[in-house]
Design an enzyme around this catalytic site. Sequence first.
Site, mmCIF file in Angstrom:
data_model
loop_
_atom_site.group_PDB
_atom_site.id
_atom_site.type_symbol
_atom_site.label_atom_id
_atom_site.label_comp_id
_atom_site.label_asym_id
_atom_site.label_seq_id
_atom_site.Cartn_x
_atom_site.Cartn_y
_atom_site.Cartn_z
ATOM 1 N N GLY A 1 -17.454 -2.371 -3.619
ATOM 2 C CA GLY A 1 -18.038 -3.392 -4.493
ATOM 3 C C GLY A 1 -17.272 -3.531 -5.798
ATOM 4 C CE1 TYR B 1 -3.357 -2.703 0.333
ATOM 5 C CE2 TYR B 1 -3.792 -2.019 2.582
ATOM 6 C CZ TYR B 1 -4.084 -2.812 1.508
ATOM 7 O OH TYR B 1 -5.103 -3.725 1.604
#
Length: 310
Positions: free
Chosen positions: A222, A72
């Site tokens: 999503g 990250y």
Amino acid sequence: MTTSEKITASDAGTWRLGDLTVNRMGFGAMRLPQHGAAFGADTTPSDRGRAVGVLRRAVELGVNHIDTAAFYFSPLRSANELINRALAPYPEDLVITTKVGPGRDHTGEWVWADTPRELRGQVEENIRQLGRDHLDVVNLRTRGNRSIAELFGTLAELRDAGLVRHLGVSNVTAEQLAEARAIAPVVCVQNPYGIGAPDGDALLRLCGEAGIAFVPFYAIAGQRREAGAGAAEEESAELLAVARAHDASPAQIRLAWTLSRGPHVLAIPGTGDPDHLTANVAAGALKLTDEELARLEAVHQGGESEGETS
């Protein structure tokens, strides 16, 4: 939405990762290093002060479960080093969960740890960046349906050596989970899951039956995945109606629904925005009625339409 006077992550309840107790409302660090979509070649680095402030505010709000990874990062920013800068010396109850398997080189290109030596190197890099002598929980992130026995066995050896306290798996099938559990205890499964993704229901139930935490990622985003949440007007009419009934955002309803899936389900929404952080934590206190859960279940089983993107 209506919340108690004091917003706290403890409103979502607790779960145990091995011998570590965490509030079920946690925080994901993927969005901290940059503005906009994660992992993009042209992302803009985040403001260091704001990112540090978000992390410190999360802990003030009772968050004691932070999910991160050495991969990250954006130009100039690393999630692990931001966490180190913001929170070290770490609170005694803070649990930091990391992922290994995938990695990125200095150009941002993806690489994978395919050997025990490479995997150990990733564990050691997470330890170095976080400024710790061990990692609380390490998830082995898989790709495809191939055997994970060798790499998970390597993590089990690192646990025995004291470099790792507990083990988890990520992006796995039920068969891979069984393979891992035959080698060492698994305290959590971190898979993509949210409203409109019913194919994850069976693994969620399996984890509940085994007492294993199920930790969805992309529970808000999503299908948009690294791009983040979509616009509210792109949500289903049913979800928007439930949100209006609670004076809540669609993202808050998605988080409340996630937590409703079982006491073993943990939430790790990520953001670099302090207002979004507060809203996410507040969602842990939101209680959906049986009728609302039934309406959302219909949306869930129907899958997200192309227009639904959160």
